[in-house]
Design an enzyme around this catalytic site. Structure first.
Site, PDB file in Angstrom:
ATOM      1  N   TYR A   1      -8.811  -3.112 -29.468  1.00  0.00           N
ATOM      2  CA  TYR A   1      -9.646  -3.430 -28.293  1.00  0.00           C
ATOM      3  C   TYR A   1     -10.065  -4.883 -28.241  1.00  0.00           C
ATOM      4  CZ  TYR A   1     -13.472  -2.089 -31.548  1.00  0.00           C
ATOM      5  OH  TYR A   1     -14.314  -1.951 -32.617  1.00  0.00           O
TER       6      TYR A   1
ATOM      7  N   ARG B   1     -19.867 -17.697 -31.255  1.00  0.00           N
ATOM      8  CA  ARG B   1     -18.412 -17.489 -31.348  1.00  0.00           C
ATOM      9  C   ARG B   1     -17.766 -17.565 -29.972  1.00  0.00           C
ATOM     10  NH1 ARG B   1     -16.705 -12.052 -34.313  1.00  0.00           N
ATOM     11  NH2 ARG B   1     -17.408 -11.246 -32.302  1.00  0.00           N
TER      12      ARG B   1
ATOM     13  N   PHE C   1     -15.687  -8.389 -42.730  1.00  0.00           N
ATOM     14  CA  PHE C   1     -16.388  -7.636 -41.698  1.00  0.00           C
ATOM     15  C   PHE C   1     -17.124  -6.499 -42.418  1.00  0.00           C
ATOM     16  CE2 PHE C   1     -16.714  -4.466 -38.296  1.00  0.00           C
ATOM     17  CZ  PHE C   1     -17.352  -5.240 -37.351  1.00  0.00           C
TER      18      PHE C   1
ATOM     19  N   ASP D   1      -6.909  -6.436 -43.258  1.00  0.00           N
ATOM     20  CA  ASP D   1      -7.575  -6.073 -42.006  1.00  0.00           C
ATOM     21  C   ASP D   1      -7.187  -7.141 -40.986  1.00  0.00           C
ATOM     22  OD1 ASP D   1      -9.339  -6.097 -39.847  1.00  0.00           O
ATOM     23  OD2 ASP D   1     -11.013  -5.339 -41.019  1.00  0.00           O
TER      24      ASP D   1
END
Lengths: 413, 413
Positions: free
Chosen positions: B224, B372, B130, B199
């Site tokens: 989240y 996605r 990411f 991560d």
């Protein structure tokens, strides 16, 4: 006759009238039966917050889901908050960055400032600082291989020299409520070739500022005190435009990228202060803050300051009148040197504060012997001040502060 | 016959029944008429959040004011959240720290990790990471004078050598949905004398973990996505107890102090992972997260994983069956190598995603050609999967994706 006049409710009402802000207390949901003099620690709840946050959760998050980043304006939420903050600080909203805690914002800002003075090796801090500022300054100093130097208490400018990269000051001293002259301090810092970073946590929202005109270089502030953003609300940082070019900090996240949604592997900083951002903005907390700042709508900063000074002047006069020599007013009596808080010294200050809370007057305690009272001009009246000092005088007169039930230590900044 | 069976609603129902979690979808407030396959970006709204946050604002903040730090348990809120997170991660709650953004948490955690290998000069990162992780790694490398080295894509372990201080990996690849074997990666890192920082943003809450048993050293995660904490919810960091002694990071704030309320000028780190904290915790956001995590109550991590795999298996099987060769399944077909997301490659992936959204099926797009679809096992059914693929097949069949109204680029991670 003076005594009579000061404590006469009509006197308080006259002061209210003379400093009227337009019934802004109606913009807050205050609990009945309490006089809240701790807005310098956690501001009261603005009336618009509950409904606004409920809508953000139920409709924006619940119904809008991921689409709300654009449809509900989450991506631009911080910009809206900055636009409401800017007039209180005397800056351009584009130069404000929001979203992290005060500590993290201070870290990034102080780090960036030090890198703008790469040939200098000292961070200068007043030891009367809010302690976290000292911890963070130590963290930045260690990270960059710099020296952390403590000035003489209350006189940081005297310790400036050609080694100082950044002078870190608190605009309002959290213990005493004393107000620093930022313009004069900036001039002294610049004369020594240093940058000035002002922690304005205890002044933002109560002392109107002209940071840009005063030639301050950087500032960091908290939004849950006089700005009433709610517990742990996101902090803000400000960097004067003159320093934007080449500004770098060590937490370059996607939200400070020039094109956050490009998902490119190489970091390209956004223009201006926006590059100080790191991670995804805290939407719910920013929504609460955005609604909270509406309590300042239409209020002239100068009028806010005038009412704040009137409230603290009145408090000091009443303490002098009602409490005699049993407490010492630690806060400067000269309004130009005072924030919006009055601190009293008493050997049993903790017990005094607890006894007052039991009587419905909420202040707080700072070790070893300070009772603090904050005056949020938006929601307090001179009658509140009068009633508070009456309770204080009663506590002092009766030695109520010495009662064992007020003997357990607790304090939250 | 196989075709018939797969697309038969009763087949979907049978899969649901076989992986039943106890009607946990009722724990969410989902908008009618939409199938939400973007919980890997922003999780849906748990039903308990609105009321809980409303109470925190109206009663804890509004009525309780400053006293709520103790009376309403704000000071211990993060501990309660950590206790709910820990079983999903296979760790001790005391070793979790919460409150900052993912970027900031990663910065502090990676910095602390590098300092535990002071004799080594390289941070090793997979370029499929990411992007923010790469930016932050660069920030840490610059701050500490280290080298940031990119491995071959998808094979970080092969680039390990005696110079590597920390290997930073993504547990689930945000583009492809591929799952890394953390146990094996930790073994490889340790064999080279390096630490492993994982991560887990795209796996926490969907792929049960055993971080402690797998001998992972540090982890950082977002709340989240599959944890449904709300937009911009606070991240968490985890540090294995073995590394606690002497753990330091450069943002030592008052909330990570051994005695936060002592307000002493010298920083004394709290014991264990608590020292990783910096500023005042974001109370409203943590309250939402705390309520959100109740949606996991009573759900066995293994059962959650089984349902997630069943949903993604079914999605892949349906895509194979209904969409033929018009899209390529990028995500590993072997369940052991997959998170809870399936990515499809299509030259007009952006248009495909937009056309699907117009039909009520919400996925997202990642440049240049990836659509996605995330599968949150707590609130999605196999009927949702069936309906989603039916819409996808229709979009592909009709060339709807090429319509000009789907031509504007937008994407949020």
């Amino acid at each position: 006759m003076t005594t009579r006049k000061l404590t006469d409710p009509s006197y308080a009402d006259a002061l209210d009238h003379a400093t009227d802000l337009g019934a802004t207390h109606e913009r807050f949901l205050l609990p009945p039966g309490r006089i809240y003099l701790d807005g310098n620690s956690l501001g009261a709840l603005p009336a618009g917050v509950p409904e606004r946050v409920a809508r953000a959760i139920r409709h924006e998050w619940g119904d809008g889901l991921i689409g709300s980043w654009l449809d509900a304006g989450w991506a631009g939420l911080a910009d809206g908050v900055a636009a409401k903050l800017a007039p209180l600080l005397g800056v351009d909203p584009a130069d404000i960055q929001l979203g992290d805690s005060t500590s993290v914002t201070l870290f990034k800002t102080l780090y960036a400032a030090c890198r703008r003075r790469p040939d200098r090796r000292t961070i200068l801090v007043d030891p009367t600082t809010f302690p976290t500022d000292g911890y963070v300054a130590r963290g930045v100093a260690d990270a960059l291989g710099l020296e952390l130097r403590w000035s003489e208490p209350g006189d940081p400018a005297a310790a400036l020299d050609e080694h100082v990269a950044v002078l870190l000051v608190n605009h309002v001293d959290f213990r005493t409520g004393a107000l620093l002259d930022l313009r004069e301090t900036a001039r002294a810092a610049h004369a020594a070739g240093a940058l000035l970073l002002a922690d304005i946590c205890h002044s933002a929202g109560s002392v109107p500022m002209t940071l840009l005109d005063d030639d301050v270089d950087l500032a960091v502030g908290c939004t849950y005190k006089y700005l009433n953003g709610g517990p742990g609300a996101p902090a803000f940082g400000w960097v004067t435009p003159r320093l934007h070019a080449g500004l770098t900090h060590p937490i370059p996240g996607w939200w400070g990228h020039a094109e956050p949604f490009a998902m490119s592997l190489e970091y390209q900083p956004a223009a201006g202060a926006a590059r100080m951002a790191s991670g995804t903005p805290p939407v719910i907390a920013l929504t609460a803050l955005d609604a909270a700042l509406d309590a300042f709508a239409g209020v002239e900063p100068a009028a806010l300051r005038a009412r704040s000074l009137s409230l603290t002047d009145y408090f000091i006069a009443l303490v002098d009148d009602q409490c005699g020599t049993s407490v010492e007013v630690v806060t400067p009596r000269d309004g130009h040197r005072r924030g919006s808080q009055v601190s009293l010294r008493h050997p049993a200050a903790y017990g005094v504060v607890q006894a007052l809370i039991a009587r419905g007057v909420v202040g707080d305690f700072r070790a070893p012997d300070i009772a603090r009272f904050g005056f949020a001009a938006l929601y307090l009246s001179h009658r509140d001040v009068l009633a508070a000092v009456e309770e204080l005088a009663a506590v002092l007169r009766t030695d109520e502060f010495a009662h064992p039930r007020f003997a357990v230590l607790q304090a939250i900044t």
